[in-house]
Design a protein around this motif. Structure first.
Motif, mmCIF file in Angstrom:
data_model
loop_
_atom_site.group_PDB
_atom_site.id
_atom_site.type_symbol
_atom_site.label_atom_id
_atom_site.label_comp_id
_atom_site.label_asym_id
_atom_site.label_seq_id
_atom_site.Cartn_x
_atom_site.Cartn_y
_atom_site.Cartn_z
ATOM 1 N N THR A 225 55.608 40.740 42.555
ATOM 2 C CA THR A 225 54.541 39.739 42.597
ATOM 3 C C THR A 225 53.257 40.451 42.989
ATOM 4 O O THR A 225 53.253 41.252 43.928
ATOM 5 C CB THR A 225 54.848 38.628 43.613
ATOM 6 N N VAL A 226 52.185 40.155 42.281
ATOM 7 C CA VAL A 226 50.895 40.798 42.540
ATOM 8 C C VAL A 226 49.872 39.737 42.913
ATOM 9 O O VAL A 226 49.731 38.737 42.207
ATOM 10 C CB VAL A 226 50.405 41.596 41.315
ATOM 11 N N PHE A 227 49.168 39.954 44.034
ATOM 12 C CA PHE A 227 48.013 39.137 44.414
ATOM 13 C C PHE A 227 46.775 40.000 44.194
ATOM 14 O O PHE A 227 46.742 41.171 44.577
ATOM 15 C CB PHE A 227 48.070 38.724 45.885
ATOM 16 N N LEU A 228 45.745 39.401 43.612
ATOM 17 C CA LEU A 228 44.515 40.141 43.335
ATOM 18 C C LEU A 228 43.318 39.342 43.817
ATOM 19 O O LEU A 228 43.079 38.219 43.360
ATOM 20 C CB LEU A 228 44.390 40.416 41.838
ATOM 21 N N VAL A 229 42.568 39.908 44.768
ATOM 22 C CA VAL A 229 41.305 39.316 45.209
ATOM 23 C C VAL A 229 40.183 40.007 44.450
ATOM 24 O O VAL A 229 40.093 41.235 44.442
ATOM 25 C CB VAL A 229 41.090 39.499 46.724
ATOM 26 N N SER A 230 39.334 39.224 43.789
ATOM 27 C CA SER A 230 38.224 39.812 43.053
ATOM 28 C C SER A 230 37.115 38.794 42.893
ATOM 29 O O SER A 230 37.372 37.602 42.695
ATOM 30 C CB SER A 230 38.687 40.287 41.670
ATOM 31 N N HIS A 231 35.862 39.277 42.991
ATOM 32 C CA HIS A 231 34.715 38.432 42.679
ATOM 33 C C HIS A 231 34.450 38.417 41.183
ATOM 34 O O HIS A 231 33.636 37.624 40.706
ATOM 35 C CB HIS A 231 33.474 38.919 43.434
ATOM 36 N N GLY A 232 35.131 39.292 40.442
ATOM 37 C CA GLY A 232 34.978 39.320 38.993
ATOM 38 C C GLY A 232 35.916 38.334 38.335
ATOM 39 O O GLY A 232 37.114 38.606 38.188
ATOM 40 N N ILE A 233 35.402 37.172 37.958
ATOM 41 C CA ILE A 233 36.251 36.141 37.364
ATOM 42 C C ILE A 233 36.894 36.658 36.079
ATOM 43 O O ILE A 233 38.036 36.316 35.755
ATOM 44 C CB ILE A 233 35.436 34.856 37.098
ATOM 45 N N GLY A 234 36.172 37.503 35.348
ATOM 46 C CA GLY A 234 36.742 38.061 34.128
ATOM 47 C C GLY A 234 38.007 38.851 34.408
ATOM 48 O O GLY A 234 38.973 38.791 33.637
ATOM 49 N N THR A 235 38.023 39.600 35.523
ATOM 50 C CA THR A 235 39.210 40.364 35.895
ATOM 51 C C THR A 235 40.380 39.448 36.187
ATOM 52 O O THR A 235 41.518 39.717 35.781
ATOM 53 C CB THR A 235 38.911 41.236 37.125
ATOM 54 N N ILE A 236 40.122 38.341 36.869
ATOM 55 C CA ILE A 236 41.186 37.379 37.172
ATOM 56 C C ILE A 236 41.726 36.763 35.878
ATOM 57 O O ILE A 236 42.942 36.627 35.694
ATOM 58 C CB ILE A 236 40.671 36.275 38.109
ATOM 59 N N ARG A 237 40.827 36.401 34.976
ATOM 60 C CA ARG A 237 41.263 35.803 33.702
ATOM 61 C C ARG A 237 42.160 36.764 32.922
ATOM 62 O O ARG A 237 43.160 36.354 32.329
ATOM 63 C CB ARG A 237 40.043 35.437 32.849
ATOM 64 N N GLU A 238 41.771 38.042 32.891
ATOM 65 C CA GLU A 238 42.488 39.015 32.070
ATOM 66 C C GLU A 238 43.786 39.488 32.713
ATOM 67 O O GLU A 238 44.732 39.845 32.005
ATOM 68 C CB GLU A 238 41.587 40.220 31.807
#
Length: 271
Positions: A225-238
């Protein structure tokens, strides 16, 4: 029309045979005690505070309720993005899940030991990149033989040697981007039950981000399971199939990444 920023109703649980929980957070609250005057260093309030502390040496303290009653369940094979405004509690929540931040109330269960990788993850600045690869691998529980077997792959993945033999130089000579890439490469060399990535991909170039996203996909396929914190919404979408949106420490929305990102972007635009 339904309010897109309203909390998403809890989704029905899938059969246990197909969905295996890796992290369960139940009504988690995290409260900080912040010491020091609220005013700036040169403000009149701060000056008055310094004068008063000469008579009373105890510094003033205030409580910051960083996470407020957050509940969720994460499952094997998921990549979950955490989004929200600055100070919304994303990094604090990950630290609580990793066991690095005590909770004021509520409970967290996890399968195995979650691994938190952040932009400030500790590497030894006075040691070479090579020594940090070895120490980082050992800290994650890898054997020396396993580290030797993966060493060239770790270095190649990070790209730190693309413009010279930087892996043999002290970490203090690295740019922030090089250091972040090496941290991710070390962490990604091992399969994790739960891997939490806090803005560690933000400083990489587009090519490194594509490699990182591919590696995250591999970790998911290997039942992690991977959790990813990012301010880049594009990164979250992809990268993610699910997203959790926190605002002022509260859970605003939990659901498919595209839907949650759409709602968050509408919120930030004032829509």
């Amino acid at each position: 029309m339904a309010d897109p920023t309203a909390p998403t109703p809890a989704r029905p649980a899938a059969p246990a045979a197909t969905r295996v929980p890796t992290v369960i957070a139940e009504e988690v609250h995290v409260v900080y005690r912040v010491h020091g005057a609220a005013g700036g260093r040169g403000s009149a309030t701060a000056a008055l505070g310094r004068i008063l502390r000469r008579k009373d040496p105890r510094p003033p303290a205030r409580e910051v309720h960083a996470v407020r009653g957050v509940s969720f369940t994460a499952y094997k094979g998921e990549a979950i993005g955490l989004i929200g405004s600055n100070g919304s509690g994303k990094s604090t929540l990950l630290r609580a899940v990793a066991g690095l931040q005590p909770v004021a109330s509520g409970r967290v269960w996890s399968q195995g030991q979650p691994s938190l990788l952040g932009v400030n993850a500790a590497l030894m600045n006075d040691l070479t990149g090579e020594r940090n690869v070895i120490l980082g691998g050992l800290a994650m529980g890898m054997t020396r033989q396993r580290i030797r077997d993966r060493y060239a792959e770790i270095v190649d993945f990070s790209g730190v040697n693309e413009k010279g033999d930087f892996i043999s130089l002290p970490m203090r000579t690295y740019s922030s981007g090089m250091a972040a890439r090496l941290r991710f490469s070390i962490a990604a060399a091992k399969n994790h039950d739960v891997l939490m990535i806090d803005e560690a991909l933000a400083t990489g170039d587009a090519r490194f981000q594509r490699r990182s996203q591919a590696r995250i996909e591999e970790l998911r396929k290997e039942a992690g399971t991977v959790f990813l914190v990012s301010h880049g919404i594009g990164t979250i979408r992809e990268t993610c199939d699910r997203a959790i949106w926190l605002e002022r420490g509260e859970l605003r929305m939990d659901g498919p990444a595209a839907e949650v990102c759409d709602a968050y972007e509408a919120f930030t635009r004032g829509g």
